[in-house]
Design a protein around this motif. Structure first.
Motif, mmCIF file in Angstrom:
data_model
loop_
_atom_site.group_PDB
_atom_site.id
_atom_site.type_symbol
_atom_site.label_atom_id
_atom_site.label_comp_id
_atom_site.label_asym_id
_atom_site.label_seq_id
_atom_site.Cartn_x
_atom_site.Cartn_y
_atom_site.Cartn_z
ATOM 1 N N GLY A 1 69.482 -66.147 -61.201
ATOM 2 C CA GLY A 1 69.307 -65.273 -59.831
ATOM 3 C C GLY A 1 68.603 -64.114 -60.406
ATOM 4 N N CYS A 2 67.766 -63.976 -61.444
ATOM 5 C CA CYS A 2 67.114 -62.854 -61.958
ATOM 6 C C CYS A 2 65.828 -62.370 -60.969
ATOM 7 N N GLY A 3 65.273 -63.563 -60.381
ATOM 8 C CA GLY A 3 64.418 -63.385 -59.384
ATOM 9 C C GLY A 3 62.995 -63.120 -60.268
ATOM 10 N N LEU A 4 62.866 -63.101 -61.485
ATOM 11 C CA LEU A 4 61.526 -62.840 -62.170
ATOM 12 C C LEU A 4 60.340 -64.105 -62.162
ATOM 13 N N ALA B 1 60.106 -65.341 -59.074
ATOM 14 C CA ALA B 1 59.435 -65.157 -57.800
ATOM 15 C C ALA B 1 58.360 -64.008 -58.153
ATOM 16 N N TRP B 2 58.733 -63.238 -58.980
ATOM 17 C CA TRP B 2 57.615 -62.146 -59.140
ATOM 18 C C TRP B 2 56.404 -62.727 -60.132
ATOM 19 N N MET C 1 64.700 -66.505 -53.235
ATOM 20 C CA MET C 1 66.101 -66.178 -53.442
ATOM 21 C C MET C 1 67.152 -66.668 -52.148
#
Ligand SMILES: Nc1nc2c(c(=O)[nH]1)N[C@H]1C(S)=C(S)[C@@H](COP(=O)(O)OP(=O)(O)OC[C@H]3O[C@@H](n4cnc5c(=O)[nH]c(N)nc54)[C@H](O)[C@@H]3O)O[C@H]1N2
Ligand SMILES: Nc1nc2c(c(=O)[nH]1)N[C@H]1C(S)=C(S)[C@@H](COP(=O)(O)OP(=O)(O)OC[C@H]3O[C@@H](n4cnc5c(=O)[nH]c(N)nc54)[C@H](O)[C@@H]3O)O[C@H]1N2
Ligand code: SF4
Ligand code: SF4
Ligand code: SF4
Ligand code: SF4
Ligand code: SF4
Ligand SMILES: [Mo]
Lengths: 247, 940, 290
Positions: A117-120, A122-123, A132
């Protein structure tokens, strides 16, 4: 495993017809329904009945307006989910290997048990195709319904993405874009299908068929149409008499 | 290299699929409900179903969230606080039924008309109507009067069927499709599927709509018409087609009353058809020049010339028609400014219609025989199809506008021909084949006949000798002579005013009348709570059945909580609004695919039990016990006429009966086995030209659609209208009150006309320069959608869309709010810019706005604080003209509510506006607050 | 981009920590005993606190170790591996300095290289993201590296060096802003390419897909940031680089160093906030926002 496969056997993807999409959001909700019940954790809705509801969706329909010189403005409904890019930046940035692109069909997936769940990712995705999950805190994205298209518990005719199966207007097509002879490839060729943001270098598999020309009805040559001579009722009557005689 | 994780490719999907019918809207698609461990896990479309063929819209796909909605009522409720506050006590069903019985029994015994029973979204109208008839009250109707009765009535009177959900374009063959004033419609999925077919073929779609969104966004050509002017635009197309001689004379002669001679004699027969002694209309035979009965064999009916009788010339209908529409009043130049469409575009569209109709004619090699016994070798079609809905219908000139549209279709010969518009059985059905309305009530007795119907002249009006209306909604009175669906939108205000009389109990079912289905909503809430001097309520009692915590619930004295659509039996009957396709007869059921988990009961079963307690005829056996166990029992065993019941499939003891046959105890099981529906294809030779096709007529009789063959001609000229005009001119014993004479005379023209909507005619454009409209969002059904956690995220508020000009003129910036003012009220809501809009039009989504406290939503939900209903601006009456009378804001012919006649002025709301207006006090929620976050997955 | 406090803290603090470790590793300053304990403690502490702050950003911190696996492609994974390696390799050197008064220069140098690489990797996490054109540029890593080294130098009390690095940082930031302001246009992405509809006319979002908010908007679209850009740039430049540089050229003193350091930290927090807040993600084109 975040190294992208050098090539994939098939390139499964969607072709979305912007000439036909009426913006009904059916694909949005059927996707939500299927993926809430299936693939991994349910798609959560936070503050579901409150002031600021925020849910996870893998497919969303935007609406754009186009103003034109010397022609009426247009409105285009624009569904968008993961494009299963060939050069998927979301995959290579993933530190855990949770994001990967399947070598067999090119589908880009997230393994939810590996995701931190680091979200990278999605970036890294230019298209906003990853979200997320608010409850599960793992990355969610369109799976191209990998759990439908090969699902032996479904009848053969249902082995297609939920959004495609449900689209009332038939604006969504699913197939192998790696095979130039496939229906989807032909459609892309015929209708001039395009990539979104090609300059981002992602080489999307999904293609968009642009809207056809709008408001192009030609003003007619009235004289060629004018059977009855003159526009008075008498002229018309004469024509009517002749026409009735011919019947 | 590490191996990629393995995705689970063949997850287990469900342990059972139950096939039933969706009810997230009135389209009635077939659904497969996947169950896991007895719980609803996933809903998808049923591929075999005739309506949706597997597809499902957003609402249907979100059905699971409606089924699980926290707004579901949980038990019968008795009001304990003031009306409107939402303070209730949960009671038992026994107590609830006892209360209702105690209220209703004295009414039935003394004054059955004091019960007003009106139903909204209901799809069991034939059942509720039958109940009301049995009870004996004349005051029953469903919601059609505020919905689209203009469309229904104009269609039935003109051609024996209408758009709405009673007919459809020949999607597979149409080459040019014109769509008038449709955002979504009841045929929700079929229209989308149809448009998809047209698009796949590259056929041209023309959208006529002030707003280019949804279907109009994909229209190849968009005509951003000024609201309320379609009639003028259509008649201008008619003008152009006539002028160019691009009309189908053969069709007009064979299938319409175009050749009928119109009586020109001054007096009580003036304008009626010239008839022989047997009452047969006469036509002029071109060969002999004589007036002969229309159906005389071997004649050549004339359209051009009349006959002279006693020095008076009687001209055929077509001559009247040509004379009228060839007038330069209808020339494109003459209408362009009003309609907001350039003359060149009107010409271009007329030419395209003409080109496709006559140069791209299609034929099907299918012989058929017409009702005259003439065999035709082919089916010839004009592949131009049209469809229209409330954009035309919801105006005070809507009836005549819809008539004009049918005129256009008929002139080019594209109704019931290949590529054109096709009826769905049980239509076509001419007005004569429908019943007349009834209001004969007697204490303790059933009503003297069905409530609703199609009057053929003043003699069929439901009025007393003094001319006063017999129904509480004033339907079928001089105010709305052809109000074929009743006028539900007038019930509350009339009951409140005691005009034409007072009632005792208002019984509503599935209609959010305290909110989005009322005009002048704030005032309606006031009327529902108004008290007499003695503290009693103006409307003494209100019983309401809803399944959810709607706004209307708060105003009821007694609430009968219904099941959800997955928990009950329903029948989508041929007696009602069936699911037929143009190719086939079809009906369907809903059945309890899961059991309710609350103390709720299916409303229809409750109504049957109430009927039994009241000992209503038909609902009790000789021994006084209940005749029907529940609604399923009724569906199976009730017979409307011998052999005809609610369901047409698998009738008869052996289940082989189609349409006709005795009750079959196994019928519902057969439906379930077959996926919840029944389908019976129309024979190939009966597929088109149905009103005149002998094979179709015979087939329809065999299926119980008609009792005898009913061929008829289309009414280009509508004689019943002329009868009302004659009354207004002083003929006959039933005449309108003086103040209505001129209006009846003008509005009930037997040939289509256009006049400005009443609001337009009476509005000072300087004061209210703009038109304001609502549109249905595709992903919401009226007020229901907001309780749905998935759908409410798509449309959670109501931005007011305004054109770039208005935006600039008022200096709006993103995030601004606007105040919208009409002659009746004011609302404040967020504003947004849209270019693809008629420059004089603003709009927002319909029914998204909610009262605080309703639908189990937070009090500060965007539906409550960033949303407003346009309904607050629309009044059921027009502004006072100073003549001491208040005129209804309705179509003068049908009483259809004129939702879209609204005129407004816009202003920028003061900076800092955060909350929409009007902001009504919150209602207390009768259901507990929901969980904050949800992530529903059925684990097995 | 959303300026998440955890990420701002992480990048600033761990940068500072690794910057200090670089200087301690190369032995520019070779403290021993208590001094070493304090300085290495500071370096490890800051780097550690930063990593913990970063973990707050994770949905599943308990799986954080998995992040070490994808160093072949992922800069985030590389950063994790490098950070761990730097801290481990540096450990003998640190322990030697503190407990034995014997720095181990080989470990120190290797650790310093790894610490520097960690800082670069952190910067590359951002610089690699093409979808954020402002970041996707060679000028991004210098800002991170110079900030870390300058701050680290202050902590290591290498004041002159620090002053020069501060000046360099100032330049790097200015350059990054100047280039950054052109990056979105240079990316050639706009609502026209995003939708493929650009050829038809002027494209504008009419209705967002949902009336409510969503993760993407929260995470990737932050329009507030740009409103304060000029003010914050001045603060970042002034407090983060110019003022410390000037202070550090003054005669040394604990108060001045402390002052310079706090100014620098405040400036860097502003810079980092802005780094996120004013960065436009191209997904904004789908939402009518930049
Ligand atoms: N401004 C404006 N107003 C309009 C219109 C417009 O275009 N503009 N359109 C008008 C038209 S055409 C119509 S038809 C009306 C529609 O207006 P309504 O008929 O009032 O429709 P709904 O809002 O859907 O309300 C139906 C009620 O039925 C309840 N319900 C839902 N499911 C069930 C069930 O299974 N059982 C029971 N017992 N109840 C149930 C819902 O909770 C809701 O309270 O609105 C009218 N109002
Ligand atoms: N998803 C969904 N489906 C529904 C419903 C729902 O609430 N949600 N409601 C159901 C009900 S009860 C009904 S009655 C139907 C109604 O179905 P529609 O008739 O499609 O419903 P409206 O949203 O009222 O759309 C009216 C359209 O007419 C346009 N319009 C308004 N005035 C004029 C005019 O003067 N001329 C022209 N040419 N156009 C005009 C408006 O811009 C709008 O696009 O939909 C049914 N289906
Ligand atoms: S669309 Fe986005 S998430 Fe999907 S493969 Fe491309 S970059 Fe990755
Ligand atoms: S959020 Fe999950 S899938 Fe995305 S980059 Fe991080 S670990 Fe990988
Ligand atoms: S392919 Fe499946 S997961 Fe992807 S958008 Fe469609 S329904 Fe959703
Ligand atoms: S379901 Fe089809 S028509 Fe509806 S929004 Fe999705 S793509 Fe468009
Ligand atoms: S159109 Fe949608 S909501 Fe209506 S019945 Fe069909 S699937 Fe259900
Ligand atoms: Mo309606």
């Amino acid at each position: 495993m975040t190294t992208l496969p050098a090539s994939t056997r098939n390139k499964l993807g969607l072709v979305i017809d912007l000439d036909t999409c009426v913006g009904c959001h059916a694909c949005v909700i059927s996707c939500k329904g299927w993926n809430t019940e299936n693939y991994g954790a349910p798609l959560a809705d936070m503050d579901a009945y409150g002031a600021a509801p925020e849910g996870t969706f893998l497919n969303r329909v935007h609406t754009f307006e186009i103003t034109r010189d010397n022609a009426p403005p247009m409105v285009v409904h624009f569904p968008k989910s993961c494009l299963h890019c060939e050069d998927a930046p979301c995959v290579t940035v993933c530190p855990t290997g949770a994001s990967y692109k399947r070598a067999e069909d090119g589908i880009v997936l997230v393994s939810e048990t590996d995701c931190i769940g680091c979200g990278l990712c999605a970036w890294a995705c230019p298209y906003g195709a990853r979200e997320m999950d608010g409850a599960e805190r793992v990355m969610k994205k369109c799976t191209l319904c990998v759990d439908r298209i090969y699902n032996e518990n479904l009848p053969a005719e249902d082995r297609e993405p939920a959004c495609v199966r449900t689209c009332p207007a038939g604006a969504r097509h699913f197939g192998d874009l790696g095979d130039p002879q496939s229906d989807v490839s032909r459609l892309v060729a015929e209708r001039g299908g395009v990539d979104l943001m090609p300059e981002q270098g992602t080489r999307p598999v999904n293609k968009y068929l642009p809207p056809r020309a709008r408001d192009a009805l030609e003003a007619p040559d009235l004289a060629s149409l004018c059977d009855p001579s003159g526009d008075q009722a008498t002229g018309f009557l004469g024509w009517l008499d002749r026409a009735l005689e011919r019947l | 290299m590490p191996k990629p994780p393995l995705a689970e490719l063949s997850p287990y999907v469900s342990d059972q699929i139950r096939k039933t019918t969706c009810y997230m809207c009135a389209c009635r698609c077939g659904i497969n409900v996947h169950l896991k461990g007895g719980k609803v896990a996933y809903i998808e479309g049923n591929r075999d179903h005739p309506v949706n063929k597997g597809v499902l819209c957003a609402k249907g796909s979100a059905g699971i969230m409606q089924h699980l909605s926290p707004a579901r009522l949980r038990a019968p409720l008795k009001r304990v606080g003031p009306r409107g506050a939402g303070e209730f006590q949960e009671i038992s069903w026994d107590e609830a039924l006892q209360i209702a019985t105690d209220w209703l029994r004295p009414l039935r015994d003394t004054a059955p008309e004091k019960l007003a029973f009106f139903t909204g979204r209901d799809q069991s109208q034939s059942f509720t109507g039958w109940w009301a008839q049995s009870f004996g009250t004349p005051n029953w109707a469903a919601h059609g009067g505020f919905c689209s009765v203009n469309m229904a009535a104009a269609g039935i009177y003109t051609m024996g069927g209408s758009f709405w959900e009673f007919g459809q374009p020949d999607w597979d063959r149409t080459k040019l499709f014109l769509l008038f004033g449709v955002a979504e419609d009841h045929d929700s999925n079929p229209i989308k599927m149809g448009l998809g077919k047209l698009k796949a073929r590259g056929a041209r779609v023309i959208g006529i709509n002030p707003i280019r969104s949804g279907y109009n966004a994909i229209a190849d050509d968009w005509v951003g018409i000024t609201p309320g002017t379609d009639g003028l635009f259509i008649l201008s197309l008619v003008h152009e087609l006539l002028k160019a001689g691009r009309i189908d004379l053969q069709y007009l002669i064979r299938y319409t009353n175009a050749p009928y001679l119109v009586n020109a004699q001054q007096g009580a027969e003036n304008g009626l058809f010239l008839r022989d002694e047997q009452g047969r209309p006469l036509v002029r035979d071109r060969r002999t020049g004589q007036a002969v009965a229309w159906d005389s064999p071997g004649i050549a009916p004339d359209l051009a010339h009349g006959v002279e009788i006693g020095g008076v010339t009687h001209l055929p209908v077509f001559r009247h028609l040509a004379d009228r529409y060839l007038s330069s009043d209808y020339a494109p130049e003459a209408v362009a400014e009003r309609c907001g469409i350039a003359p060149g575009r009107i010409r271009a569209i007329a030419a395209e219609i003409a080109r496709v109709a006559f140069e791209e004619e299609i034929t099907i090699d299918q012989p058929w025989t017409d009702f005259r016994g003439v065999r035709q070798e082919k089916m010839v079609g004009r592949p131009v199809a049209m469809h229209a809905m409330r954009g035309i219908s919801a105006h005070s000139n809507g009836f005549q506008t819809a008539r004009a549209l049918h005129l256009l279709q008929i002139l080019i010969g594209s109704v019931e021909t290949p590529g054109g518009f096709r009826f769905k059985p049980p239509y076509p059905k001419p007005p004569e084949a429908h019943p007349r309305p009834h209001a004969g009530h007697t204490p303790g007795q059933p009503l003297d006949g069905p409530h609703l119907g199609y009057p053929l002249g003043p003699e069929h009006l439901l009025i007393n000798d003094d001319g006063s209306p017999r129904r509480i909604d004033k339907a079928f009175s001089w105010e709305a002579p052809l109000s074929a669906h009743g006028m539900m939108h007038m019930v509350i205000s009339n009951a409140h005013a005691g005009d034409p009389y007072e009632i005792d109990t208002l019984f509503l079912y599935m209609a959010n009348m305290a909110w989005n289905s009322s005009m002048n909503t704030s005032a309606v809430m006031q009327m529902l709570t108004d008290q007499n001097d003695d503290g009693s309520y103006r409307i003494p009692r209100i019983i309401y059945s809803d399944a959810y915590s709607s706004e209307m619930v708060a105003f009821a004295d007694l609430v009968l909580p219904d099941t959800t659509y997955l928990e009950r039996h329903d029948c989508i009957s041929l007696l009602d609004r069936p699911i037929c396709e143009a190719e086939a007869l079809a009906d369907s059921i809903r059945w309890p695919v899961v059991a309710p988990d609350r103390d709720v009961r299916p409303f229809q079963s409750v109504l049957l039990e109430l009927g039994a307690r009241l000992k209503l005829p038909g609902m009790v056996k000789e021994d006084g016990t209940a005749r029907f166990r529940d609604y399923a029992d009724y569906i199976t065993n009730h017979e409307r006429r011998p052999g005809i019941g609610p369901l047409a499939g698998w009738r008869g003891a052996d289940g082989t009966g189609r349409g006709r046959g005795s009750p079959n105890p196994d019928q519902i099981a057969r439906y379930i086995e077959h996926g919840g529906f029944w389908l019976d294809h129309i024979p190939e030779e009966a597929q088109f030209f149905k009103p005149w096709n002998a094979a179709y007529q015979d087939w329809a009789v065999s299926r119980g659609i008609y009792d005898s063959v009913q061929p008829y001609l289309f009414n280009l000229y509508l004689e019943p209208l002329r009868k009302f005009q004659l009354a207004a001119e002083g003929h006959g014993h039933r005449q309108p009150p003086d103040h209505l004479r001129a209006r009846i005379r003008a509005a009930m023209d037997p040939l289509p006309i256009w006049y400005p909507t009443f609001t337009d005619a009476e509005t000072d454009p300087a004061q209210y320069p703009l038109h304001a409209l609502t549109q249905r969002p595709m992903a919401h059904y009226h007020s229901w959608g907001s309780q749905n956690a998935w759908l409410r995220q798509i449309h959670g508020h109501t931005p007011l869309y305004v054109s770039g000009d208005i935006w600039a003129q008022h200096g709006f910036v993103q995030g601004d709010w606007a105040t919208l003012t009409s002659a009746h009220g004011q609302i404040t809501l967020p504003v947004a810019r849209m270019a693809a809009l008629n420059a004089r039009t603003v709009w927002t989504w319909n029914a998204i706005a909610k009262r605080r406290g309703a639908w189990a939503l937070d009090a500060d939900a965007p539906e409550a604080v960033q949303s407003a209903l346009l309904n607050h601006l629309i009044h059921e009456l027009l502004p006072s003209r100073g003549d001491g009378l208040r005129w209804a804001n309705s179509d003068p012919v049908t009483g259809q509510a004129a939702w879209y006649d609204l005129r407004v002025r816009i202003e920028k709301a003061p900076a800092g506006q955060r909350v929409s207006q009007p902001a009504h006090a919150a209602q207390r929620s009768p259901v507990p607050a929901p969980a904050r976050d949800i992530a529903h997955q059925v684990k097995v | 981009m959303h300026p998440a406090p955890s990420l701002i803290l992480f990048t600033v603090l761990s940068g500072l920590g690794f910057g200090l470790l670089v200087w301690l590793g190369v032995g520019l300053r070779a403290p021993t005993g208590l001094a070493a304990f304090i300085l290495f403690g500071l370096g490890y502490g800051l780097a550690g606190v930063g990593l913990i702050a970063a973990a707050f950003h994770l949905g599943h911190p308990e799986r954080a170790l998995k992040a070490m696996t994808q160093w072949r492609t992922s800069w985030l994974s590389r950063e994790a591996v490098l950070a761990a390696a730097a801290l481990i390799i540096m450990a003998p050197h640190a322990a030697g300095s503190v407990f034995r008064a014997t720095p181990l220069p080989v470990f120190g140098a290797l650790g310093a290289a790894l610490a520097l690489a960690t800082i670069i990797a952190t910067a590359m996490i951002y610089a690699q993201i093409r979808a954020v054109p402002r970041w996707h540029h060679w000028s991004t890593p210098p800002v991170f590296v110079l900030a870390a080294l300058a701050g680290g130098a202050v902590l290591a009390a290498q004041l002159t060096l620090a002053a020069w690095l501060m000046a360099g940082l100032g330049l790097a930031m200015a350059l990054h802003w100047r280039e950054g302001d052109r990056r979105l246009a240079a990316s050639r992405s706009d609502v026209g390419t995003a939708t493929g509809l650009g050829g038809l006319g002027q494209v504008r979002l009419l209705e967002p897909p949902h009336s409510g908010r969503n993760y993407l908007l929260r995470e990737m679209v932050h329009v507030v940031g740009r409103k304060h850009a000029v003010k914050l740039r001045l603060i970042a430049l002034g407090l983060g680089a110019v003022l410390p540089a000037a202070l550090l050229l003054l005669p040394a003193g604990y108060a001045i160093i402390a002052f310079a350091l706090s100014a620098h930290l405040a400036g860097m927090l502003a810079q980092r906030w802005l780094f996120f807040a004013e960065a436009e993600h191209v997904v904004g084109f789908y939402y009518g926002k930049r």
